[in-house]
Design a protein around this motif. Structure first.
Motif, mmCIF file in Angstrom:
data_model
loop_
_atom_site.group_PDB
_atom_site.id
_atom_site.type_symbol
_atom_site.label_atom_id
_atom_site.label_comp_id
_atom_site.label_asym_id
_atom_site.label_seq_id
_atom_site.Cartn_x
_atom_site.Cartn_y
_atom_site.Cartn_z
ATOM 1 N N MET A 71 36.359 41.060 43.775
ATOM 2 C CA MET A 71 35.470 40.099 42.823
ATOM 3 C C MET A 71 34.241 40.614 42.987
ATOM 4 N N SER A 72 33.553 40.387 41.771
ATOM 5 C CA SER A 72 32.082 40.560 41.741
ATOM 6 C C SER A 72 31.346 39.473 41.168
ATOM 7 N N ALA A 73 29.991 39.703 41.698
ATOM 8 C CA ALA A 73 29.117 38.719 41.361
ATOM 9 C C ALA A 73 27.920 39.040 40.789
ATOM 10 N N PRO A 74 27.262 38.627 39.921
ATOM 11 C CA PRO A 74 26.070 39.197 38.907
ATOM 12 C C PRO A 74 24.824 38.952 40.015
ATOM 13 N N PRO A 75 23.774 39.739 39.516
ATOM 14 C CA PRO A 75 22.568 39.471 40.436
ATOM 15 C C PRO A 75 22.160 38.034 40.602
ATOM 16 N N VAL A 76 21.582 37.544 41.657
ATOM 17 C CA VAL A 76 21.325 35.887 41.764
ATOM 18 C C VAL A 76 19.881 35.998 41.396
ATOM 19 N N ASP A 77 19.973 34.873 40.259
ATOM 20 C CA ASP A 77 18.341 34.503 39.818
ATOM 21 C C ASP A 77 18.221 33.116 40.077
ATOM 22 N N HIS A 78 17.131 32.684 40.494
ATOM 23 C CA HIS A 78 16.803 31.001 40.569
ATOM 24 C C HIS A 78 16.045 30.661 39.338
ATOM 25 N N ALA A 87 35.035 41.581 48.829
ATOM 26 C CA ALA A 87 36.569 42.062 49.182
ATOM 27 C C ALA A 87 36.987 41.229 49.870
ATOM 28 N N PRO A 88 38.256 40.804 49.515
ATOM 29 C CA PRO A 88 39.148 39.727 50.294
ATOM 30 C C PRO A 88 39.318 40.203 51.707
ATOM 31 N N LEU A 89 39.615 39.232 52.508
ATOM 32 C CA LEU A 89 39.960 39.541 53.957
ATOM 33 C C LEU A 89 41.391 40.495 53.988
ATOM 34 N N ARG A 90 41.175 41.503 54.959
ATOM 35 C CA ARG A 90 42.258 42.512 54.977
ATOM 36 C C ARG A 90 43.559 41.750 55.695
ATOM 37 N N ASP A 91 44.522 42.167 55.323
ATOM 38 C CA ASP A 91 45.647 41.739 56.041
ATOM 39 C C ASP A 91 46.160 42.671 57.207
ATOM 40 N N THR A 102 43.377 50.433 50.070
ATOM 41 C CA THR A 102 43.475 49.703 48.887
ATOM 42 C C THR A 102 43.856 48.401 49.450
ATOM 43 N N SER A 103 43.347 47.224 48.914
ATOM 44 C CA SER A 103 43.664 46.049 48.857
ATOM 45 C C SER A 103 43.820 45.241 47.568
ATOM 46 N N GLY A 104 43.744 44.186 47.326
ATOM 47 C CA GLY A 104 43.868 43.488 46.062
ATOM 48 C C GLY A 104 42.673 44.009 45.047
ATOM 49 N N ASN A 105 41.628 44.289 45.517
ATOM 50 C CA ASN A 105 40.499 45.033 44.679
ATOM 51 C C ASN A 105 40.853 46.534 44.653
ATOM 52 N N TYR A 106 41.940 47.077 44.504
ATOM 53 C CA TYR A 106 42.254 48.466 44.534
ATOM 54 C C TYR A 106 41.364 49.307 43.456
ATOM 55 N N ILE A 157 41.220 58.004 49.431
ATOM 56 C CA ILE A 157 41.969 56.632 49.127
ATOM 57 C C ILE A 157 43.384 56.698 49.394
ATOM 58 N N VAL A 158 43.760 55.479 50.464
ATOM 59 C CA VAL A 158 45.185 55.518 50.557
ATOM 60 C C VAL A 158 45.495 54.237 49.793
ATOM 61 N N ASP A 159 46.356 54.621 48.602
ATOM 62 C CA ASP A 159 46.597 53.694 47.510
ATOM 63 C C ASP A 159 47.783 52.922 47.886
ATOM 64 N N ARG A 160 47.866 51.837 48.473
ATOM 65 C CA ARG A 160 48.924 51.182 48.930
ATOM 66 C C ARG A 160 49.663 50.520 47.599
ATOM 67 N N LYS A 161 49.097 50.126 46.419
ATOM 68 C CA LYS A 161 49.812 49.778 45.470
ATOM 69 C C LYS A 161 50.806 50.734 44.989
ATOM 70 N N HIS A 162 50.286 51.901 44.763
ATOM 71 C CA HIS A 162 51.182 53.080 43.966
ATOM 72 C C HIS A 162 51.866 53.871 45.040
ATOM 73 N N GLY A 163 51.514 53.764 46.183
ATOM 74 C CA GLY A 163 52.172 54.733 47.362
ATOM 75 C C GLY A 163 51.499 56.177 47.183
ATOM 76 N N ARG A 164 50.241 56.246 47.229
ATOM 77 C CA ARG A 164 49.736 57.513 47.008
ATOM 78 C C ARG A 164 48.767 57.746 47.888
ATOM 79 N N VAL A 165 48.057 58.839 48.223
ATOM 80 C CA VAL A 165 46.921 59.053 48.807
ATOM 81 C C VAL A 165 46.131 60.259 48.064
#
Length: 203
Positions: free
Chosen positions: A1-8, A43-47, A122-126, A147-155
């Motif tokens: 997930m991404s967050a834009p620059p923080v402006d006050h 990036a989410p917590l790693r499993d 890779t995790s959910g943010n692959y 890159i170890v691509d877990r989603k597609h089973g490739r390196v």
């Protein structure tokens, strides 16, 4: 997930991205907060399977002696990026020159010049690993990006960095060995079957 620059609001100066990123890390222990292209990414917590792949991929590097002498094999260290004034990433694993401590820059990050290889599992943010980080690591002139691509089973093995990406991008499937350039400090090939199996649920 991404967050834009923080402006006050209310006329205050925008909060520096580094401060916002560090505050997020304090609030989200275990999450990986990075700044890529002037955008904060979380990036989410790693499993456990992610950790299992890292353990598996470290074995051939250690067996080749890459953690004993001119280089070190390290997980989760900061890499300062040239793409923006506050940009940095935290690769899952890196092979770095043994004099790493002499290359500390800002925000507990290190100069990309001492990195021989970076590796992401890779995790959910692959999509970040397969797109934004390709450009970021190439601009930082990281010689080898794996890159170890877990989603597609490739390196994926990317070499020969250019300003917009890597000139060479090899993709390896189960049943193949993924050879890495000797420039990392030793002759190493990654067993794709082992890495894909390490990232797959056991049932």
């Amino acid at each position: 997930m991404s967050a834009p620059p923080v402006d006050h609001l209310c006329g205050h100066e925008p909060e520096p991205l580094i401060e916002a990123a560090n505050r997020l890390m304090d609030r989200l222990p275990g999450y990986r907060v990075e700044i890529i292209g002037g955008m904060i990414t979380v990036a989410p917590l790693r499993d456990g399977l992610h950790a299992n792949v890292l353990t598996t991929v470290m074995a051939p590097f250690l067996a080749a002696g890459l953690d004993d002498g001119e280089t070190e094999v390290l997980q989760g260290i900061g890499l300062w990026l040239p793409s923006g004034p506050e940009d940095y990433v935290i690769p899952d694993l890196a092979i770095v020159d043994a004099d790493l401590d002499e290359h500390l820059t800002e925000n507990n990050c290190y100069d990309p010049a001492c990195f021989r290889l970076v590796l992401e599992v890779t995790s959910g943010n692959y999509r970040t690993d397969l797109s934004h980080k390709v450009t970021a690591y190439a601009q930082a002139k990281i010689p080898v990006y794996v890159i170890v691509d877990r989603k597609h089973g490739r390196v994926h093995v990317l070499t020969e960095p250019l300003p917009g990406g890597y000139d060479r991008h090899e993709v390896y499937a189960p049943g193949q060995q993924a050879p890495l350039p000797a420039s990392i400090g030793a002759e190493v090939s990654l067993n794709v079957d082992e890495l894909v199996r390490a990232g797959r649920p056991k049932r």
